[in-house]
Structures are given as C-alpha cells and as structure tokens.
Design an enzyme around this catalytic site. Structure first.
Site: not given
Length: 434
Positions: A149, A396, A399
């Site tokens: 991702s 997170d 990312h």
C-alpha cells in the site's frame, strides 16, 4: 530544426548508409554525417529538454525548473536535506479529487507546515515536478507500481500531480474484480496507463495462522515463486516501480522448492529461526529474476527503496504514534540499524540484477527514497489517515499524507526517467553513427 531532426531520423533508420553509392562518396558522406551528429549532440540537451518534446513549465508555478541548466547531469539526488518551501504543495485535497486514502487535511489534520518543505540534493538542484513533461515522456506507454500500500500511496501522489494537466479515467473494473487493490487509470489525451498491482511480498504467499488473517498474523512465503498477480501481467508495462517493506516484519514461514527452510518470528521449535532479511533478500531476488526471464519484458525497472516508519511512544500495536510536525535534520537522524540493513539488502540484490540485466538490455534503476524519508517523521497521517468514525485505533506512521513529502518520490522518478531517456537516445545515436 525540423529538417535537422528529419535528417537524424534518416540516420537512425539507416537510410543514409544504404544508398548504393561508390565507397569514396559514401566515406565522405559518413564523415559529414559524423560532424553533423557531433553538432547535434551539442545542441540536443537544450532541444530535448526545452521544447515541445518536453514542454517548459508555466512561469507561474515551475520557474525553478528553468534554472536547471543540465537535467541529464549525473548527480546523487538522494543525498541532501529538507529546506523550507513556503509555496507549499502542488495540489490540495480541494484541487485533487483522486485521493481515496491518506487525505490528512480533509480528515482533520490541524497543522500545515509538513507540506512546506522541499528536498535539496547536496550536489545539484532537483527540478520541480512538471506534469506536462512527465506525460509527454510516457505518451502511449504503461506504468505499474508493484508492491504494497505504500507503493499505492506513491501512485496516488502521481495521479494528483498529473491531474493538474488532464483528468484520468478509472478503468480498474475492466481488469480486476478487486478494484481497491488493483487500480488502473487511463490518461486518454496521452494514451498513458497508470496501474497498481497489489503484491506486498512480491512472491507467492498465503495465510498460515489458525486464527485467521490479522494485522500481525502468520503467513507463508514461497520465496522462489513470483506472485502471479503481477508476474502474469508485467510484460505489458514499459515502466515498473517495485517495492516492499513493512509486511516482512510479521511472523513468516519461508518455503523454497516446496519445503520449509526457516521462519521469522514464528517461535516454532521444529523450524529454524532466520532473520527477516533472509526472506526480504530472496523475495527481491526472485522478483528481479522473474523480470529478467520474461521474454517479452522490455521495460525499465525502478527499485523504490524501503520506506521508514516513525512510531514513537510505543510500537505500532502498543499505542505508538507520530505526532511530530517538523523534519529531522541530518545531524539528528542517520540511516542505521535495521533500516540501514533493510536498505542495503535491497540494493545488493538490485546491483546483481543490474549486472545480469545488461546482458539482456534491461535497465534496473535505484529510486533511493530511504534517506530522505527517514528525516520526515512529520509526514505520516497518524490518526488523520482515516475517517474519525472508523473503529480503527492504530496510528498510521507507515503511509504518507497526500499532499506531503511522498510527492518528492515522483520528482525523483521524473528526474531519473528523463536522465534514462537521454542516455538511451545518446546510446542509440552512437550506435548509428559508428
């Protein structure tokens, strides 16, 4: 200039050297052509990178690119520092409607300073991203991001950068059932396809945890078998950006030739414990070998190196977060420890692939983002990468916010693609005048 380009086109096609004239006349003509070609080599950098073939940036938002005198200069663009850039990002959540994840500003991130930094290499200037120039370079071609991702994260950055010129069509449904993980976009004006092929391990994998799949469940990897979800399609692509990282830290059982050869963090008495670097190395080795073995693959492969996470105040599953709002300086943070080892593991396998690839005329290039991103603890979504109504509680810090420092990866990519295009053109010209 058009007539001169036509003249060189005739040279490339070999027409000038097959006229059937006598040897003396042919020798004179070759000499004249050699001189003309040398003149051409003198002016071509300016022509290729300053005309409609690679359109100049508009003066209002890309003026620094005009100051870059020699785009094809060999320069280590990956060593440098982050400097303040008050002009801010190329796009925002308001100007790009293609951000479906990591849309930090839309999801409530209160600070904006993380968007106001630019990467400055130590040895040269890194040009601002020029969307028209990129699209001209990839006209009629296809590009795939293969990996996890974070690779999709970079693809979404590129989508927003290019959408400032022309809006793409989502054609994912024509190629995949799972359109969340397998995306394709088509820029009709340039006949350019941009895709992401989800393959976090690059090799064949399956769940191996009796309790089912979770964020840290055990999985099995067949390290000598490339994942067919990308290997079966990759011959159709002209540019491939391959990457992998955080998934390799979970518990993994490794197979080769159908037999268990070890495991990482599996805590099984009857299986030899090995480090995650073993699996990481073998996965990239298999991926590169697969690309080299595919008869119809002619693309340029870019290895985008390991993307560091920045969890503080605990591990990712122990309440860790990333609340910093400023980059580190190069004095505060150095590439070391597991991050350095992970990076070196990738690069060592890439160097081997480069040597073997030359025999087939395949290019394997290094997109070394690790050092720059190690310095950006402020660039992650933290809790602003998902809806506030989500039940997800893990921060997170893997990312990157869009827009944010990940946009620099595509500045790197364009720089390298243009440099490679110049080198390819120069080599082709040299072959045709000798």
């Amino acid at each position: 200039m058009k007539s001169f380009l036509f003249h060189l086109t005739m040279i490339f096609n070999g027409n000038e050297f097959s006229t059937g004239m006598n040897s003396q006349h042919s020798t004179s003509k070759k000499s004249l052509l050699l001189v003309s070609s040398l003149v051409f080599l003198t002016v071509i950098p300016f022509y290729l990178f300053s005309t409609s073939l690679f359109p100049l940036p508009s003066p209002e938002n890309d003026a620094s690119d005009l100051r870059n005198k020699e785009i094809v200069k060999d320069c280590d663009i990956f060593s440098g520092k982050w400097i303040p850039y008050p002009d801010g990002p190329y796009y925002t959540d308001a100007t790009c409607d293609l951000i479906d994840q990591h849309n930090c500003m839309k999801l409530g991130r209160p600070d904006t300073e993380f968007m106001k930094w630019r990467w400055r290499p130590d040895e040269c200037e890194l040009p601002l991203f020029n969307a028209k120039r990129f699209l001209e370079l990839v006209r009629g071609k296809k590009m795939a991001f293969v990996g996890d991702s974070v690779g999709r994260n970079q693809m979404q950055s590129l989508l927003c950068l290019l959408a400032s010129v022309t809006h793409p069509e989502d054609i994912s449904h024509r190629y995949a059932v799972d359109t969340k993980y397998f995306k394709r976009w088509f820029f009709a004006d340039y006949r350019f396809t941009l895709a992401t092929l989800w393959s976090p391990f690059l090799v064949k994998s399956r769940d191996a945890d009796p309790n089912g799949h979770s964020l840290n469940s055990m999985m099995s990897l067949h390290l000598d078998q490339a994942d067919e979800v990308w290997a079966s399609e990759i011959e159709n692509f002209d540019y491939v950006i391959i990457s992998g990282g955080q998934w390799f830290f979970r518990p993994l059982i490794y197979y080769m030739n159908g037999q268990i050869v070890g495991c990482h963090n599996c805590h099984m008495d009857n299986i030899t414990a090995v480090t995650n670097y073993f699996g990481y190395r073998m996965a990239f080795r298999t991926a590169f070998k697969t690309l080299q073995s595919l008869k119809n693959y002619k693309g340029i492969t870019f290895l985008r190196t390991f993307s560091p996470s920045h969890f503080e105040n605990g591990a990712w599953n122990e309440g860790g977060n990333c609340i910093r709002t400023m980059p580190f300086t190069t004095e505060e943070m150095k590439l070391a420890g597991y991050e350095l080892e992970t990076y070196l593991t990738q690069v060592e396998e890439l160097r081997k692939a480069q040597e073997k690839g030359r025999k087939r005329g395949l290019n394997f290039e290094l997109l070394a983002t690790t050092e720059a991103m190690l310095l950006r603890p402020d660039g992650h979504p933290n809790q602003y990468g998902r809806s506030p109504h989500s039940n997800e509680t893990v921060a997170d810090c893997v990312h990157w916010c869009l827009p944010g420092p990940i946009d620099t990866w595509n500045e790197f990519l364009l720089y390298m693609m243009r440099r490679e295009a110049w080198r390819s053109f120069n080599e082709s010209l040299q072959r045709n005048i000798t």
